[in-house]
Scaffold this motif. Structure first.
Motif, PDB file in Angstrom:
ATOM      1  N   TRP A   1       0.846  -1.184   0.000  1.00  0.00           N
ATOM      2  CA  TRP A   1       0.000   0.000   0.000  1.00  0.00           C
ATOM      3  C   TRP A   1       0.884   1.236   0.000  1.00  0.00           C
ATOM      4  CZ3 TRP A   1      -0.747  -4.342   2.876  1.00  0.00           C
ATOM      5  CH2 TRP A   1      -1.947  -5.042   2.664  1.00  0.00           C
ATOM      6  N   SER A   2       0.767   2.052  -1.052  1.00  0.00           N
ATOM      7  CA  SER A   2       1.544   3.292  -1.181  1.00  0.00           C
ATOM      8  C   SER A   2       3.042   3.030  -1.016  1.00  0.00           C
ATOM      9  CB  SER A   2       1.085   4.330  -0.156  1.00  0.00           C
ATOM     10  OG  SER A   2      -0.288   4.639  -0.338  1.00  0.00           O
ATOM     11  N   GLY A   3       3.503   1.912  -1.575  1.00  0.00           N
ATOM     12  CA  GLY A   3       4.917   1.578  -1.530  1.00  0.00           C
ATOM     13  C   GLY A   3       5.380   0.934  -0.243  1.00  0.00           C
ATOM     14  N   ILE A   4       4.471   0.682   0.713  1.00  0.00           N
ATOM     15  CA  ILE A   4       4.828   0.068   1.987  1.00  0.00           C
ATOM     16  C   ILE A   4       4.322  -1.372   2.015  1.00  0.00           C
ATOM     17  CG2 ILE A   4       4.569   0.171   4.488  1.00  0.00           C
ATOM     18  CD1 ILE A   4       4.172   3.180   4.215  1.00  0.00           C
ATOM     19  N   THR A   5       5.239  -2.322   2.297  1.00  0.00           N
ATOM     20  CA  THR A   5       4.902  -3.745   2.297  1.00  0.00           C
ATOM     21  C   THR A   5       5.191  -4.350   3.666  1.00  0.00           C
ATOM     22  OG1 THR A   5       5.527  -3.895  -0.046  1.00  0.00           O
ATOM     23  CG2 THR A   5       5.311  -5.962   1.177  1.00  0.00           C
ATOM     24  N   PRO A   6       4.180  -4.603   4.487  1.00  0.00           N
ATOM     25  CA  PRO A   6       4.411  -5.295   5.763  1.00  0.00           C
ATOM     26  C   PRO A   6       4.708  -6.772   5.521  1.00  0.00           C
ATOM     27  CG  PRO A   6       2.072  -4.894   5.442  1.00  0.00           C
ATOM     28  CD  PRO A   6       2.771  -4.220   4.301  1.00  0.00           C
ATOM     29  N   TYR A   7       5.438  -7.381   6.470  1.00  0.00           N
ATOM     30  CA  TYR A   7       5.803  -8.785   6.311  1.00  0.00           C
ATOM     31  C   TYR A   7       5.946  -9.450   7.680  1.00  0.00           C
ATOM     32  CZ  TYR A   7      10.523  -7.273   7.552  1.00  0.00           C
ATOM     33  OH  TYR A   7      11.603  -6.733   8.210  1.00  0.00           O
ATOM     34  N   VAL A   8       5.896 -10.784   7.669  1.00  0.00           N
ATOM     35  CA  VAL A   8       6.261 -11.607   8.817  1.00  0.00           C
ATOM     36  C   VAL A   8       7.221 -12.666   8.313  1.00  0.00           C
ATOM     37  CG1 VAL A   8       4.133 -11.194  10.114  1.00  0.00           C
ATOM     38  CG2 VAL A   8       4.223 -13.072   8.463  1.00  0.00           C
ATOM     39  N   GLY A   9       8.045 -13.216   9.208  1.00  0.00           N
ATOM     40  CA  GLY A   9       9.016 -14.200   8.764  1.00  0.00           C
ATOM     41  C   GLY A   9       9.520 -15.061   9.903  1.00  0.00           C
ATOM     42  N   ALA A  10      10.289 -16.081   9.531  1.00  0.00           N
ATOM     43  CA  ALA A  10      10.907 -16.985  10.496  1.00  0.00           C
ATOM     44  C   ALA A  10      12.207 -17.501   9.901  1.00  0.00           C
ATOM     45  CB  ALA A  10       9.974 -18.146  10.843  1.00  0.00           C
ATOM     46  N   GLY A  11      13.148 -17.854  10.777  1.00  0.00           N
ATOM     47  CA  GLY A  11      14.427 -18.349  10.300  1.00  0.00           C
ATOM     48  C   GLY A  11      15.016 -19.385  11.236  1.00  0.00           C
ATOM     49  N   ILE A  12      15.899 -20.234  10.704  1.00  0.00           N
ATOM     50  CA  ILE A  12      16.637 -21.205  11.503  1.00  0.00           C
ATOM     51  C   ILE A  12      18.097 -21.146  11.095  1.00  0.00           C
ATOM     52  CG2 ILE A  12      14.686 -22.766  11.856  1.00  0.00           C
ATOM     53  CD1 ILE A  12      15.823 -24.541   9.636  1.00  0.00           C
TER      54      ILE A  12
END
Length: 236
Positions: A141-152
C-alpha cells in the motif's frame, strides 16, 4: 482509343514499379518481438540493529587450584547489557508474496554479571547469528509492504574476561542451534531500492563453555529482541 493505349504504354515505360506493384499480392509483415527486460529477483541486503538481551540462566563450574569459588554454582541476579548488531545477506523474491534470504549478523560485546555465595562474576560476550529465513509479504500500500518471517540457523558465542575478582577465564567460541521470528515493513524508494524496518526475536540453544584450566560456564535460556533498520537492493 489509340490515344488511351498510347498513354498506358508510356506509363508502363516510365513507372514499371507501379505496374508490378499493382500485380503483386498484399503481403503483411509481422512486427518485431518486444524486448523483455530481464529481472533476476535476487537481492542484497544490509542491516544494523539494537539488541536487548533477555537475561539468561548462568552457572559456573570446575574447581581450580587457584580459586575454590569456581564450583558448580548457579548465578543469581544475572544482568546482560544491551548491544548493537550489523549484518549482511542475500536472497530471492520467489513470488509477489514470498521471499527467502540468508543473513549473517555480528553482535558487539555485551557485559554481563551474576553472583553466588557472596562472590560476583562478571564478563562479556559477543556473537555471530547465521540464519536462513523465509518471509511472507502481506501486500503493498503506497509503496509500503508489511511482512512476517521466520528463520533457523546457528549462533556462535564467545565469552571473555569472566572473573570473580581473582581468576579470569577466557573461553573458546561455541556454536549452537538458533531460530528467529521477524516482523516489519519495507518501504520502496525506487524499483531497485527499499528500506527495511523490522523487529526480530532470536533464541539460542543451551551452551557449555570450558577453558584450559577446566573452568566452566553454562548458559541456558538465551534469547534476545532486536530492532533493525536496513536496505535491500534488487539486482537487475
Amino acid at each position: 482509343m489509340s490515344d488511351l493505349r498510347l498513354c498506358l504504354a508510356l506509363a508502363a515505360l516510365l513507372f514499371p514499379g507501379a505496374a508490378l506493384a499493382a500485380d503483386m499480392p498484399d503481403i503483411g509483415f509481422a512486427p518485431p518481438p518486444e524486448v523483455q527486460e530481464f529481472g533476476s529477483n535476487w537481492y542484497l541486503r544490509g542491516d544494523v540493529g539494537y539488541v536487548w538481551h533477555d537475561n539468561p540462566s548462568l552457572a559456573v563450574g570446575g574447581v581450580t587450584e587457584q580459586d575454590i569459588a569456581w564450583g558448580p554454582y548457579k548465578l543469581g541476579g544475572v544482568s546482560f547489557d544491551d548491544s548493537w548488531s550489523a549484518g549482511f545477506g542475500f536472497g530471492v523474491k520467489a513470488t509477489d508474496w514470498l521471499r527467502f534470504d540468508v543473513t549473517a549478523d555480528y553482535r558487539s560485546k555485551s557485559d554481563f554479571s551474576g553472583n553466588t555465595l557472596g562472590t560476583t562474576f562478571s564478563g562479556s560476550a559477543d556473537s555471530w547469528i547465521l540464519l536462513a529465513n523465509a518471509y511472507l509479504d502481506l501486500g503493498t500500500w503506497s509503496g509500503i509492504t508489511p511482512y512476517v518471517g521466520a528463520g533457523i540457523g546457528a549462533a556462535g558465542v564467545t565469552p571473555s574476561g569472566v572473573n570473580d575478582g581473582i581468576v579470569t577465564a577466557d573461553f573458546d567460541s561455541q556454536w549452537a542451534f538458533a531460530w528467529g521470528l521477524m516482523a516489519g515493513a519495507s518501504i520502496a524508494l525506487s524499483p531497485n531500492w527499499a528500506i527495511d524496518v523490522g523487529y526480530r526475536y532470536v533464541a539460542i540453544d543451551d551452551m557449555d563453555f570450558r577453558d584450559a584450566a577446566d573452568n566452566q560456564l553454562q548458559v541456558r535460556d538465551q534469547s534476545s529482541q532486536e530492532v533493525r533498520i536496513g536496505a535491500r537492493y534488487l539486482i537487475d
